[in-house]
Design an enzyme around this catalytic site. Structure first.
Site, mmCIF file in Angstrom:
data_model
loop_
_atom_site.group_PDB
_atom_site.id
_atom_site.type_symbol
_atom_site.label_atom_id
_atom_site.label_comp_id
_atom_site.label_asym_id
_atom_site.label_seq_id
_atom_site.Cartn_x
_atom_site.Cartn_y
_atom_site.Cartn_z
ATOM 1 N N GLU A 1 0.833 -1.212 0.000
ATOM 2 C CA GLU A 1 0.000 0.000 0.000
ATOM 3 C C GLU A 1 0.870 1.266 0.000
ATOM 4 O O GLU A 1 0.529 2.278 0.612
ATOM 5 C CB GLU A 1 -0.920 -0.038 1.235
ATOM 6 C CG GLU A 1 -2.191 0.784 1.139
ATOM 7 C CD GLU A 1 -3.143 0.314 0.068
ATOM 8 O OE1 GLU A 1 -3.290 -0.907 -0.111
ATOM 9 O OE2 GLU A 1 -3.707 1.187 -0.609
HETATM 10 C C1 LIG Z 1 2.463 -9.779 0.380
HETATM 11 C C2 LIG Z 1 2.237 -8.669 -0.586
HETATM 12 C C3 LIG Z 1 0.942 -8.306 -0.931
HETATM 13 C C4 LIG Z 1 0.718 -7.310 -1.877
HETATM 14 N N1 LIG Z 1 -0.570 -7.024 -2.287
HETATM 15 C C5 LIG Z 1 -0.757 -6.241 -3.391
HETATM 16 C C6 LIG Z 1 -2.045 -6.119 -4.008
HETATM 17 O O1 LIG Z 1 -3.038 -6.672 -3.535
HETATM 18 N N2 LIG Z 1 -2.142 -5.386 -5.146
HETATM 19 C C7 LIG Z 1 -1.081 -4.759 -5.708
HETATM 20 O O2 LIG Z 1 -1.233 -4.133 -6.737
HETATM 21 N N3 LIG Z 1 0.156 -4.832 -5.128
HETATM 22 C C8 LIG Z 1 0.342 -5.560 -4.001
HETATM 23 N N4 LIG Z 1 1.594 -5.669 -3.432
HETATM 24 C C9 LIG Z 1 2.700 -4.918 -4.009
HETATM 25 C C10 LIG Z 1 3.188 -3.795 -3.090
HETATM 26 O O3 LIG Z 1 2.234 -2.776 -3.006
HETATM 27 C C11 LIG Z 1 4.559 -3.338 -3.647
HETATM 28 O O4 LIG Z 1 5.476 -4.380 -3.376
HETATM 29 C C12 LIG Z 1 5.025 -2.026 -3.038
HETATM 30 O O5 LIG Z 1 4.196 -0.965 -3.443
HETATM 31 C C13 LIG Z 1 6.485 -1.692 -3.417
HETATM 32 O O6 LIG Z 1 6.719 -1.885 -4.773
HETATM 33 P P1 LIG Z 1 7.980 -2.755 -5.237
HETATM 34 O O7 LIG Z 1 7.920 -4.042 -4.501
HETATM 35 O O8 LIG Z 1 8.006 -2.821 -6.709
HETATM 36 O O9 LIG Z 1 9.234 -1.956 -4.711
HETATM 37 P P2 LIG Z 1 10.006 -0.770 -5.481
HETATM 38 O O10 LIG Z 1 9.023 0.204 -6.013
HETATM 39 O O11 LIG Z 1 10.969 -1.365 -6.443
HETATM 40 O O12 LIG Z 1 10.818 -0.097 -4.301
HETATM 41 C C14 LIG Z 1 12.046 -0.633 -3.780
HETATM 42 C C15 LIG Z 1 12.576 0.313 -2.691
HETATM 43 O O13 LIG Z 1 12.867 1.578 -3.287
HETATM 44 C C16 LIG Z 1 12.189 2.626 -2.620
HETATM 45 N N5 LIG Z 1 11.769 3.645 -3.592
HETATM 46 C C17 LIG Z 1 11.147 3.462 -4.779
HETATM 47 N N6 LIG Z 1 10.933 4.646 -5.368
HETATM 48 C C18 LIG Z 1 11.412 5.591 -4.540
HETATM 49 C C19 LIG Z 1 11.470 7.022 -4.569
HETATM 50 N N7 LIG Z 1 10.938 7.711 -5.560
HETATM 51 N N8 LIG Z 1 12.048 7.657 -3.531
HETATM 52 C C20 LIG Z 1 12.529 6.976 -2.475
HETATM 53 N N9 LIG Z 1 12.505 5.636 -2.393
HETATM 54 C C21 LIG Z 1 11.949 4.958 -3.405
HETATM 55 C C22 LIG Z 1 10.976 1.944 -1.964
HETATM 56 O O14 LIG Z 1 10.505 2.670 -0.830
HETATM 57 C C23 LIG Z 1 11.562 0.600 -1.584
HETATM 58 O O15 LIG Z 1 12.238 0.693 -0.356
HETATM 59 C C24 LIG Z 1 1.828 -6.632 -2.449
HETATM 60 C C25 LIG Z 1 3.127 -6.972 -2.069
HETATM 61 C C26 LIG Z 1 3.339 -7.994 -1.174
HETATM 62 C C27 LIG Z 1 4.757 -8.381 -0.847
#
Ligand SMILES: Cc1cc2nc3c(=O)[nH]c(=O)nc-3n(C[C@H](O)[C@H](O)[C@H](O)COP(=O)(O)OP(=O)(O)OC[C@H]3O[C@@H](n4cnc5c(N)ncnc54)[C@H](O)[C@@H]3O)c2cc1C
Length: 592
Positions: A442
């Site tokens: 989220e």
């Molecule tokens: C168990 C689980 C359930 C989930 N459920 C859903 C769901 O129902 N629907 C759905 O759509 N998604 C879902 N997600 C996805 C979840 O919302 C994402 O994993 C999350 O938003 C982070 O995206 P990412 O994993 O691609 O990380 P990334 O976006 O790759 O981020 C990696 C790191 O970089 C940091 N970062 C990225 N951009 C910036 C920036 N501009 N400035 C500073 N820091 C930054 C982030 O804070 C993080 O620490 C789920 C994930 C999990 C693990």
């Protein structure tokens, strides 16, 4: 693990004695018709029963068993389908839903308490109804009447579930770069093609249909976040008479093996030209999705609180029973071989930290829920705007601070158990594993902090912050003199936050890295200060009533502990913010 007991006494205290929600409802005609104290009392009682008796006992076995995937079919752990049916039949999925389509129409202050109870009982279970309620919010706010009539009644009734399909393998935080496509069809529908990952409840055996809300791009969409549209894509098509028709061309490719919430199916979802219907305007999908974001983000914050509350209930029972060593001031349980560990100062530090964070978090999440209700239901434009601005400011704090403290608290709860906290039997390690995701999904907590500082504080030129600071100052200036032990440190904390905010507004003019360098610690200074306001409000409600019930004496003691031992954390956090961004960029990427 101790049996879960819904903290109804504290919920009633917060709703009735700290915030007097009944007088808020009296000012909001839409709520005055649907909500009254008696109904709310019955709802809290019943929610307490169903969550503690029907769902909490499944939590540990469900963690051991996890979900199963075979040939695109997902099966949830033993007992989940039956428990879900009980939960749905009680109307709990639609507790905050629109009564026009069969929802219960309860305000957020009430559904927030239900959310805490269901997530304390089982975070993995609670996600299924939560995702459904979130999808309903977006459909209700943006979909056509026909879609609302076709889908909302069965979703509120829990007969059909919902999912939110945003994330793709290469696009999580940055949804502007998603690749899922939507092709318009002659009949006004769309075909959706692409793969989404990490989709909570994307596939399961709890309901007869699953309604996916999917972000995708139209062929002529502009690049970036302004080219995203939102589509409703059912697992089974729905016939004109409401019966289920053919299976849509979408399926679950696999489920993830993960650290916690094992009983929540986290799915890879493949959409192969699946039929979908647009929700809201073309290219305005992110805005439509963000309608429910404030509700969902508060909901995720409450998940952090819920896990922490469960951990506290276990820890306090254990600390009263476990005998180890003698108290530093001499034996307390002279008839026993050793004293219960609750006599030791360090164990008390952990237990009181847990209690202060949980009760502060319950008050804060209820306070934010009140702003959401005011923003939604007030008929006065000025009141509504003020509440909207406060919601915008406080939502990222609620999501990130409650979940960061959720992890800290569940770790304290594990530590109270010593080695027994590390093994499975007692359930404390599961709570640590389960709560960890709340800091990530989220929108990660890092992104929440950027939202707070960049968009809300700096973006409003400090105006949103000022609304909050003015309210706290008004409280301080009108508080009775007996409250000075709380209002004085609260005033100092607000002064500190004022100065820090002004410092930040000034610094960002010259250094674009300053927002990101300051954001997480700034959010925490904000969070501790907001909790100080909550604790002062709670102290006001408890003062003078100590003789009536132990509850009030305990409340005041915890308030004193919060101000003495936890609020001072703002000083080191403030120093970190003021150290600026410079030291973050002393190393080249290769030098790490
Ligand atoms: C168990 C689980 C359930 C989930 N459920 C859903 C769901 O129902 N629907 C759905 O759509 N998604 C879902 N997600 C996805 C979840 O919302 C994402 O994993 C999350 O938003 C982070 O995206 P990412 O994993 O691609 O990380 P990334 O976006 O790759 O981020 C990696 C790191 O970089 C940091 N970062 C990225 N951009 C910036 C920036 N501009 N400035 C500073 N820091 C930054 C982030 O804070 C993080 O620490 C789920 C994930 C999990 C693990």
């Amino acid at each position: 693990m101790a049996d879960y007991k819904a903290p109804l006494r504290d919920m009633r205290f917060v709703l009735n004695e700290v915030f007097d929600v009944a007088s808020l409802w009296a000012q909001l005609p839409a709520l005055a018709e649907t909500v009254d104290a008696e109904t709310v009392e019955a709802i809290l009682e019943e929610a307490g029963k169903v969550t503690s008796q029907r769902i909490a006992p499944l939590n540990r076995g469900a963690d051991e068993e996890g979900c199963h995937w075979k040939d695109t079919v997902v099966t949830t752990p033993a007992g989940f389908p039956q428990a879900y049916q009980t939960y749905a039949e009680g109307g709990w999925v639609g507790v905050g839903g629109d009564p026009t389509y069969g929802g219960m129409g309860m305000p957020k202050v009430v559904s927030a308490q239900v959310e805490e109870m269901i997530n304390s009982a089982s975070l993995a279970f609670g996600l299924y109804p939560m995702l459904t309620a979130g999808a309903c919010l977006s459909i209700n706010a943006h979909a056509s009447d026909e879609l609302k009539q076709t889908y909302l009644p069965n979703m509120y009734a829990g007969v059909w579930a919902g999912s939110m399909c945003l994330t793709e393998a290469h696009a999580g935080t940055d949804l502007g770069i998603i690749r899922t496509k939507a092709e318009p069809q002659a009949d006004g529908s769309y075909t959706i093609s692409g793969t989404k990952i990490f989709i909570t409840g994307g596939e399961h055996d709890l309901t007869e249909n699953i309604i996916h809300l999917v972000l995708a791009k139209l062929p002529d969409a502009p690049a970036g976040p302004k080219g995203i549209s939102l589509f409703l894509v059912p697992k089974f098509m729905v016939n004109a008479d409401g019966s289920l028709g053919a299976r849509n061309t979408l399926s679950c490719g696999s489920i993830e093996h993960k650290m916690g919430i094992q009983a929540s199916a986290t799915c890879v979802m493949n959409f192969d030209g699946a039929v979908g219907y647009i929700v809201g305007e073309p290219n305005k999908g992110l805005a439509a999705m963000f309608t429910m974001m404030n509700y969902e983000r508060l909901g995720v914050g409450i998940q952090g609180l819920a896990s922490a509350e469960r951990s506290y209930q276990n820890a306090i029972e254990y600390a009263r029973d476990r005998l180890q060593s003698r108290s530093p001031t001499g034996p307390k349980a002279k008839d026993k071989v050793a004293d219960p560990i609750i006599v030791h100062p360090d164990v008390r530090r952990m237990l009181l930290t847990m209690k202060a964070f949980n009760e502060g978090g319950r008050a804060f999440s209820t306070y934010v829920a009140m702003q959401l209700d005011t923003a939604k239901f007030s008929e006065d434009a000025v009141t509504r705007k003020r509440a909207e601005d406060l919601v915008a400011l406080l939502t990222p704090v609620a999501k990130a601070f409650l979940t960061d403290l959720g992890l800290e608290t569940t770790v304290h709860g594990q530590q109270v158990f010593g080695g027994h906290g590390f093994i499975r039997e007692w359930g404390q390690e599961q709570l640590v594993r389960d709560v960890r995701i709340t800091q990530i999904y989220e929108g990660t907590n890092g992104i929440q902090a950027l939202d707070l500082v960049g968009r809300k504080v700096i973006g409003s030129g400090g105006a949103f912050y000022q609304l909050f600071a003015d309210e706290v100052r008004h409280f301080i200036s009108t508080a009775a003199p007996e409250l000075a032990e709380f209002t004085k440190p609260l005033a100092a904390a607000v002064d500190n936050l004022d100065k820090l905010t002004a410092w930040l507004l000034d610094r960002v003019k010259n250094d674009p890295n300053e927002i990101g360098a300051a954001s997480v610690e700034y959010l925490h200074v904000f969070g501790y200060t907001a909790y100080a306001y909550m604790w002062a409000l709670m102290a006001r409600a408890a003062l003078g009533k100590q003789g009536q019930e132990d509850f009030y004496a305990s409340k005041l003691g915890t308030a004193r502990f919060y101000f003495a031992r936890l609020l001072p954390r703002i000083h080191s956090l403030t120093a970190s913010v003021k150290a600026g961004s410079e030291s973050l960029f002393l190393l080249d990427a290769e030098q790490f």
